[in-house]
Design a protein around this motif. Structure first.
Motif, mmCIF file in Angstrom:
data_model
loop_
_atom_site.group_PDB
_atom_site.id
_atom_site.type_symbol
_atom_site.label_atom_id
_atom_site.label_comp_id
_atom_site.label_asym_id
_atom_site.label_seq_id
_atom_site.Cartn_x
_atom_site.Cartn_y
_atom_site.Cartn_z
ATOM 1 N N ILE A 1 0.872 -1.180 0.000
ATOM 2 C CA ILE A 1 0.000 0.000 0.000
ATOM 3 C C ILE A 1 0.900 1.218 0.000
ATOM 4 O O ILE A 1 1.765 1.360 0.872
ATOM 5 N N LEU A 2 0.685 2.122 -0.988
ATOM 6 C CA LEU A 2 1.540 3.295 -1.121
ATOM 7 C C LEU A 2 0.688 4.566 -1.016
ATOM 8 O O LEU A 2 0.127 5.031 -2.023
ATOM 9 N N PRO A 3 0.541 5.139 0.186
ATOM 10 C CA PRO A 3 -0.226 6.390 0.318
ATOM 11 C C PRO A 3 0.494 7.534 -0.389
ATOM 12 O O PRO A 3 1.720 7.515 -0.556
ATOM 13 N N GLU A 4 -0.287 8.564 -0.755
ATOM 14 C CA GLU A 4 0.270 9.768 -1.366
ATOM 15 C C GLU A 4 1.124 9.454 -2.606
ATOM 16 O O GLU A 4 2.104 10.129 -2.895
ATOM 17 N N THR A 5 0.736 8.397 -3.344
ATOM 18 C CA THR A 5 1.529 7.989 -4.515
ATOM 19 C C THR A 5 0.617 7.890 -5.741
ATOM 20 O O THR A 5 -0.369 7.141 -5.729
ATOM 21 N N GLU A 6 0.971 8.629 -6.801
ATOM 22 C CA GLU A 6 0.198 8.586 -8.046
ATOM 23 C C GLU A 6 0.727 7.474 -8.951
ATOM 24 O O GLU A 6 1.691 6.775 -8.596
ATOM 25 N N VAL B 1 4.134 5.114 -8.516
ATOM 26 C CA VAL B 1 4.054 3.704 -8.191
ATOM 27 C C VAL B 1 4.727 2.859 -9.270
ATOM 28 O O VAL B 1 5.294 1.797 -8.984
ATOM 29 N N ARG B 2 4.710 3.345 -10.539
ATOM 30 C CA ARG B 2 5.386 2.598 -11.613
ATOM 31 C C ARG B 2 6.892 2.614 -11.391
ATOM 32 O O ARG B 2 7.573 1.607 -11.591
ATOM 33 N N GLY C 1 1.307 -6.143 -10.428
ATOM 34 C CA GLY C 1 0.111 -5.485 -10.931
ATOM 35 C C GLY C 1 -0.168 -4.244 -10.099
ATOM 36 O O GLY C 1 -0.017 -4.237 -8.876
ATOM 37 N N LEU C 2 -0.581 -3.168 -10.756
ATOM 38 C CA LEU C 2 -0.807 -1.889 -10.091
ATOM 39 C C LEU C 2 -2.272 -1.488 -10.183
ATOM 40 O O LEU C 2 -2.958 -1.774 -11.154
ATOM 41 N N ALA C 3 -2.718 -0.771 -9.116
ATOM 42 C CA ALA C 3 -4.070 -0.195 -9.112
ATOM 43 C C ALA C 3 -3.981 1.160 -8.431
ATOM 44 O O ALA C 3 -3.339 1.298 -7.398
#
Length: 425
Positions: free
Chosen positions: A349-354, A358-359, A389-391
């Protein structure tokens, strides 16, 4: 001396000291009673023995004088020689009683003077009586004898008055002693009650106040507040219990923190478990929605992990899983939550990340794992890769479940397209 040095004593010493303080008035009462009773006994002996003796001997003396005087009167009426002989015997008895009384040391100066007058008057009466016995008695001589005997009786009556005055003085002395004794008893009882109250308050404060502190501690524990500590500086048994209580609280808090940590951590990798992932992701989604902040989720799966287990064994598979988990944590921020979703599948889980951010993180993790080699306990060199996989919230989903599902679908795409890839929907 400190006002509450009492608390430095043990409870046993404290109770013994309090009991000793309470018994002090009883000792005072006992000593005062013995002194008063001894004094009262001596005074009572003086009242009972000496005055009774004086009264008895004085009454005996009066009777003896009356008997002697009656013999003289009888001789005047009917002269007989035998009456004179009997008179001489009775007169000697009077002298013997007077001599006996004069020998007693407890007759006072006034009494001694009156007895001396009685003796002198009686000697003159005996002389007058002998005159009557030796010649024809005249009424004038008998009248003189009668006057002397009356004077003697009057003097003896004065002695009676002296005796009664002495008895009254002794009674007053006993009454005064009784009042003093009652005053001592009342003072001792009052002081004893005061000391008992002070001792009870002192004892109660030294015991009940720490117990109230214990009650507070137990109440905090009942409310699951294990951070509360007893602030007691007693050096007695209660102080030792407080120290043990605080030590127990420290241990319980440490155990609870450890249990809480174990309840949210995966036992093998040390990562957060799936339940903690779902909880944290739910919180982050709510925060991102409320403050309109970016949020990303990453799902990772070790490629061909089953082959590793089949070829090198499950222990080697565990080592690979641990290595990958460590590499992921090295490439994310402290605020990011790395979790073991299940089996060889991991999530971040990555808060404050667009999406762009994240890529970048995902590609760095993929490359790091691809470049790493895991050495198994048997010495085998194992090389693995990961598919990711990213969301991104809210484009790929505005709920925790929707983000997990979107990231899982993206992970499936990465695997389907050849593995060791990063994909998003």
């Amino acid at each position: 001396m400190k006002p509450f040095f009492f608390t430095s004593l043990s409870l046993r010493s404290r109770f013994l000291l309090a009991m000793g303080i309470v018994f002090i008035p009883l000792v005072v009462v006992a000593v005062g009673s013995s002194i008063f009773l001894g004094h009262a006994a001596n005074t009572l002996n003086r009242i009972v023995e000496q005055p009774v003796y004086k009264l008895q001997t004085t009454s005996r003396l009066q009777n003896q004088i009356r008997k002697s005087y009656v013999l003289v009167k009888d001789h005047v009426l009917t002269p007989r020689y035998a009456l004179r002989t009997q008179f001489e015997s009775e007169a000697q008895g009077v002298e013997a009683v007077v001599a006996e009384m004069l020998e007693k040391p407890f007759f006072g100066a006034q009494e001694q003077s009156l007895l001396a007058n009685v003796r002198r008057e009686w000697k003159d009466s005996v002389v007058l009586a002998n005159v009557i016995f030796s010649s024809d008695a005249s009424r004038a001589a008998l009248y003189q004898l009668d006057q002397r005997v009356n004077q003697i009786m009057f003097t003896l009556d004065r002695m009676y008055d002296t005796y009664y005055t002495e008895i009254n003085m002794l009674r007053a002395d006993i009454n005064a002693s009784e009042k003093r004794f009652l005053l001592i008893i009342s003072a001792a009882v009052g002081i004893g009650l005061l000391i008992a109250v002070v001792g009870a308050v002192w004892l109660a404060r030294s015991v009940l106040m720490p117990l109230r502190e214990f009650e507070k501690g137990v109440a905090h524990f009942a409310n699951e507040d294990l951070s509360y500590r007893l602030t007691l500086n007693n050096h007695d048994e209660i102080g030792h219990l407080a120290m043990e209580f605080n030590t127990m609280a420290e241990r319980l808090l440490a155990h609870r923190q450890k249990l809480e940590e174990l309840s949210v951590r995966d036992g093998l990798t040390g990562l957060y478990n799936r339940r903690e992932l779902e909880k944290r992701l739910q919180e982050e989604v709510q925060r991102a929605r409320r403050y309109r902040r970016p949020l990303s989720v990453m799902m990772l799966d070790i490629d061909h992990f089953k082959n590793v287990n089949d070829r090198y064994g499950h222990q080697a598979g565990d080592e690979v899983l641990i290595t990958v988990a460590d590499l992921i944590q090295l490439n994310v921020r402290p605020v990011d939550a790395v979790c073991r979703y299940g089996g060889e599948e991991l999530a971040v889980i990555l808060p404050e990340t667009e999406e762009e951010g994240v890529r970048i993180v995902a590609e760095r993790i993929r490359a790091t794992v691809e470049d790493s080699i895991t050495t198994t306990p048997q010495g085998d060199m194992v090389h693995v890769t990961v598919s990711i996989g990213l969301a991104i919230f809210p484009g790929h989903g505005d709920t925790a479940a929707a983000l997990i599902q979107a990231a899982d679908q993206a992970l499936y795409t990465a695997k389907h397209e050849g593995r060791n890839l990063v994909r998003s929907l």
